[in-house]
Design a protein around this motif. Structure first.
Motif, PDB file in Angstrom:
ATOM      1  N   GLY A 220     110.152  67.645 -37.147  1.00 22.63           N
ATOM      2  CA  GLY A 220     109.197  67.285 -36.161  1.00 22.63           C
ATOM      3  C   GLY A 220     109.610  66.375 -34.956  1.00 22.63           C
ATOM      4  O   GLY A 220     109.617  66.557 -34.073  1.00 22.63           O
ATOM      5  N   ILE A 221     110.590  65.358 -35.594  1.00 23.27           N
ATOM      6  CA  ILE A 221     111.195  64.509 -34.647  1.00 23.27           C
ATOM      7  C   ILE A 221     112.271  65.103 -33.569  1.00 23.27           C
ATOM      8  O   ILE A 221     112.562  64.940 -32.451  1.00 23.27           O
ATOM      9  N   ARG A 222     113.132  65.830 -34.405  1.00 22.11           N
ATOM     10  CA  ARG A 222     113.949  66.877 -33.660  1.00 22.11           C
ATOM     11  C   ARG A 222     113.622  67.614 -32.788  1.00 22.11           C
ATOM     12  O   ARG A 222     114.118  68.150 -31.742  1.00 22.11           O
ATOM     13  N   HIS A 223     112.546  68.393 -33.209  1.00 21.14           N
ATOM     14  CA  HIS A 223     111.808  69.337 -32.303  1.00 21.14           C
ATOM     15  C   HIS A 223     111.489  68.603 -30.874  1.00 21.14           C
ATOM     16  O   HIS A 223     111.241  69.585 -30.018  1.00 21.14           O
ATOM     17  N   LEU A 224     111.060  67.616 -30.828  1.00 22.85           N
ATOM     18  CA  LEU A 224     110.822  66.924 -29.612  1.00 22.85           C
ATOM     19  C   LEU A 224     111.899  66.384 -28.976  1.00 22.85           C
ATOM     20  O   LEU A 224     111.884  65.739 -27.782  1.00 22.85           O
ATOM     21  N   GLY A 225     113.269  66.505 -29.590  1.00 24.58           N
ATOM     22  CA  GLY A 225     114.126  66.147 -28.876  1.00 24.58           C
ATOM     23  C   GLY A 225     114.617  64.489 -29.155  1.00 24.58           C
ATOM     24  O   GLY A 225     115.327  64.080 -28.449  1.00 24.58           O
ATOM     25  N   TYR A 226     114.131  64.085 -30.136  1.00 26.40           N
ATOM     26  CA  TYR A 226     114.403  62.646 -30.450  1.00 26.40           C
ATOM     27  C   TYR A 226     115.671  62.446 -31.532  1.00 26.40           C
ATOM     28  O   TYR A 226     115.205  63.245 -32.391  1.00 26.40           O
ATOM     29  N   PRO A 227     116.110  61.657 -31.671  1.00 20.64           N
ATOM     30  CA  PRO A 227     117.144  61.433 -32.815  1.00 20.64           C
ATOM     31  C   PRO A 227     116.551  60.990 -33.817  1.00 20.64           C
ATOM     32  O   PRO A 227     115.249  60.154 -33.954  1.00 20.64           O
ATOM     33  N   GLU A 228     116.953  61.292 -35.079  1.00 26.57           N
ATOM     34  CA  GLU A 228     116.361  60.767 -36.367  1.00 26.57           C
ATOM     35  C   GLU A 228     116.127  59.310 -36.586  1.00 26.57           C
ATOM     36  O   GLU A 228     115.209  58.889 -36.987  1.00 26.57           O
ATOM     37  N   TYR A 229     116.846  58.627 -36.226  1.00 24.40           N
ATOM     38  CA  TYR A 229     116.787  56.944 -36.211  1.00 24.40           C
ATOM     39  C   TYR A 229     115.579  56.661 -35.364  1.00 24.40           C
ATOM     40  O   TYR A 229     114.906  55.583 -35.872  1.00 24.40           O
ATOM     41  N   PHE A 230     115.174  57.291 -34.148  1.00 23.72           N
ATOM     42  CA  PHE A 230     114.094  57.139 -33.588  1.00 23.72           C
ATOM     43  C   PHE A 230     112.803  57.221 -34.651  1.00 23.72           C
ATOM     44  O   PHE A 230     111.877  55.968 -34.624  1.00 23.72           O
ATOM     45  N   GLY A 231     112.833  58.089 -35.397  1.00 29.17           N
ATOM     46  CA  GLY A 231     111.666  58.322 -36.115  1.00 29.17           C
ATOM     47  C   GLY A 231     111.421  57.323 -37.198  1.00 29.17           C
ATOM     48  O   GLY A 231     110.476  56.747 -37.689  1.00 29.17           O
ATOM     49  N   ASN A 232     112.631  56.809 -37.725  1.00 28.76           N
ATOM     50  CA  ASN A 232     113.066  55.840 -38.626  1.00 28.76           C
ATOM     51  C   ASN A 232     112.079  54.483 -38.071  1.00 28.76           C
ATOM     52  O   ASN A 232     111.520  53.839 -38.655  1.00 28.76           O
ATOM     53  N   ALA A 233     112.727  54.371 -36.852  1.00 30.51           N
ATOM     54  CA  ALA A 233     112.178  52.903 -36.417  1.00 30.51           C
ATOM     55  C   ALA A 233     110.864  53.170 -36.094  1.00 30.51           C
ATOM     56  O   ALA A 233     109.943  51.979 -36.308  1.00 30.51           O
ATOM     57  N   LEU A 234     110.288  54.028 -35.661  1.00 32.82           N
ATOM     58  CA  LEU A 234     109.021  54.422 -35.436  1.00 32.82           C
ATOM     59  C   LEU A 234     107.880  54.000 -36.585  1.00 32.82           C
ATOM     60  O   LEU A 234     107.010  53.437 -36.572  1.00 32.82           O
ATOM     61  N   VAL A 235     108.513  54.626 -37.872  1.00 37.92           N
ATOM     62  CA  VAL A 235     107.706  54.416 -38.963  1.00 37.92           C
ATOM     63  C   VAL A 235     107.706  52.923 -39.405  1.00 37.92           C
ATOM     64  O   VAL A 235     106.440  52.424 -39.735  1.00 37.92           O
ATOM     65  N   VAL A 236     108.827  52.316 -39.271  1.00 33.57           N
ATOM     66  CA  VAL A 236     108.648  50.791 -39.618  1.00 33.57           C
ATOM     67  C   VAL A 236     107.739  50.155 -38.525  1.00 33.57           C
ATOM     68  O   VAL A 236     106.912  49.214 -39.221  1.00 33.57           O
ATOM     69  N   PHE A 237     107.723  50.447 -37.359  1.00 34.10           N
ATOM     70  CA  PHE A 237     106.693  49.697 -36.579  1.00 34.10           C
ATOM     71  C   PHE A 237     105.302  50.092 -36.645  1.00 34.10           C
ATOM     72  O   PHE A 237     104.527  49.216 -36.475  1.00 34.10           O
ATOM     73  N   LYS A 238     105.128  51.269 -37.105  1.00 36.10           N
ATOM     74  CA  LYS A 238     103.766  51.972 -37.442  1.00 36.10           C
ATOM     75  C   LYS A 238     103.036  50.953 -38.595  1.00 36.10           C
ATOM     76  O   LYS A 238     102.046  50.532 -38.594  1.00 36.10           O
ATOM     77  N   ILE A 239     104.236  51.049 -39.629  1.00 33.11           N
ATOM     78  CA  ILE A 239     103.612  50.280 -40.897  1.00 33.11           C
ATOM     79  C   ILE A 239     103.382  49.090 -40.436  1.00 33.11           C
ATOM     80  O   ILE A 239     102.190  48.160 -41.120  1.00 33.11           O
ATOM     81  N   LEU A 240     104.163  48.054 -39.811  1.00 34.87           N
ATOM     82  CA  LEU A 240     104.062  46.660 -39.398  1.00 34.87           C
ATOM     83  C   LEU A 240     102.688  46.649 -38.501  1.00 34.87           C
ATOM     84  O   LEU A 240     101.834  45.467 -38.769  1.00 34.87           O
ATOM     85  N   GLY A 241     102.517  47.520 -37.693  1.00 34.70           N
ATOM     86  CA  GLY A 241     101.215  47.504 -36.860  1.00 34.70           C
ATOM     87  C   GLY A 241      99.785  47.622 -37.554  1.00 34.70           C
ATOM     88  O   GLY A 241      99.139  46.983 -37.269  1.00 34.70           O
ATOM     89  N   VAL A 242      99.866  48.604 -38.613  1.00 32.50           N
ATOM     90  CA  VAL A 242      98.686  48.702 -39.274  1.00 32.50           C
ATOM     91  C   VAL A 242      98.349  47.474 -40.287  1.00 32.50           C
ATOM     92  O   VAL A 242      97.241  47.277 -40.334  1.00 32.50           O
ATOM     93  N   LEU A 243      99.539  46.789 -40.677  1.00 37.62           N
ATOM     94  CA  LEU A 243      99.294  45.854 -41.546  1.00 37.62           C
ATOM     95  C   LEU A 243      98.753  44.462 -40.590  1.00 37.62           C
ATOM     96  O   LEU A 243      97.626  43.788 -40.985  1.00 37.62           O
ATOM     97  N   VAL A 244      99.104  44.555 -39.378  1.00 41.68           N
ATOM     98  CA  VAL A 244      98.573  43.543 -38.401  1.00 41.68           C
ATOM     99  C   VAL A 244      97.079  43.779 -38.299  1.00 41.68           C
ATOM    100  O   VAL A 244      96.204  42.881 -38.134  1.00 41.68           O
ATOM    101  N   LEU A 245      96.804  44.966 -37.939  1.00 46.16           N
ATOM    102  CA  LEU A 245      95.444  45.245 -37.777  1.00 46.16           C
ATOM    103  C   LEU A 245      94.515  45.138 -38.957  1.00 46.16           C
ATOM    104  O   LEU A 245      93.517  44.633 -38.829  1.00 46.16           O
ATOM    105  N   VAL A 246      94.917  45.166 -39.933  1.00 49.75           N
ATOM    106  CA  VAL A 246      94.070  45.014 -41.263  1.00 49.75           C
ATOM    107  C   VAL A 246      93.940  43.708 -41.806  1.00 49.75           C
ATOM    108  O   VAL A 246      93.001  43.263 -42.785  1.00 49.75           O
ATOM    109  N   ILE A 247      94.838  42.929 -41.868  1.00 52.42           N
ATOM    110  CA  ILE A 247      94.993  41.574 -42.055  1.00 52.42           C
ATOM    111  C   ILE A 247      94.328  40.567 -41.431  1.00 52.42           C
ATOM    112  O   ILE A 247      94.679  40.341 -40.271  1.00 52.42           O
ATOM    113  N   PRO A 248      93.227  40.209 -41.700  1.00 51.65           N
ATOM    114  CA  PRO A 248      92.076  39.211 -41.229  1.00 51.65           C
ATOM    115  C   PRO A 248      92.886  38.007 -40.309  1.00 51.65           C
ATOM    116  O   PRO A 248      92.511  37.503 -39.368  1.00 51.65           O
ATOM    117  N   GLN A 249      93.941  37.371 -41.222  1.00 51.26           N
ATOM    118  CA  GLN A 249      94.457  36.028 -40.931  1.00 51.26           C
ATOM    119  C   GLN A 249      95.664  36.359 -39.589  1.00 51.26           C
ATOM    120  O   GLN A 249      95.992  35.290 -39.138  1.00 51.26           O
TER     121      GLN A 249
END
Length: 126
Positions: free
Chosen positions: A35-64
């Motif tokens: 899916g990442i390759r299909h859109l023309g992005y390198p594989e490392y971009f997908g990996n970085a995106l996943v890391v930031f998505k996980i960090l982002g959702v943790l920020v949203l759900v942790i009240p502190q």
């Protein structure tokens, strides 16, 4: 206030599942990499995106987490959904995959609105 909290948590959990849990569990699958390759992005971009998505959702759900950091997470997800939609439109044309990120963006916007309603209530109650 109960209704506002319920709407906030339902929408935020949807974001948590779609942008945190699912990418964490499926990001290394061949389908996700294709899916990442299909859109023309390198594989490392997908990996970085996943890391930031996980960090982002943790920020949203942790009240502190401070409000300013939550604002950045909301902004980051908004950019992610907008650019995902643009990428799909550019590569695939008009189809459901092109509009799906905008549907998730609408859910994110509802979470954001109700997050601020709850914050205003907390600040007025003090």
């Amino acid at each position: 206030m109960k209704k506002a909290k319920m709407i906030f948590w339902i929408t935020t959990i949807i974001i948590f599942i779609f942008e945190g849990v699912m990418p964490a569990l499926t990001s290394q699958s061949e389908m996700a990499k294709e899916g990442i390759r299909h859109l023309g992005y390198p594989e490392y971009f997908g990996n970085a995106l996943v890391v930031f998505k996980i960090l982002g959702v943790l920020v949203l759900v942790i009240p502190q987490v401070p409000n300013r950091i939550k604002e950045w997470a909301y902004a980051g997800f908004a950019f992610d959904f907008i650019f995902a939609s643009i990428s799909h439109f550019a590569v695939d044309g008009i189809d459901f995959q092109s509009f799906f990120p905008l549907i998730i963006l609408a859910i994110l916007m509802i979470s954001y609105i109700y997050y601020h309603k709850i914050e205003r209530y907390k600040n007025n109650a003090i």
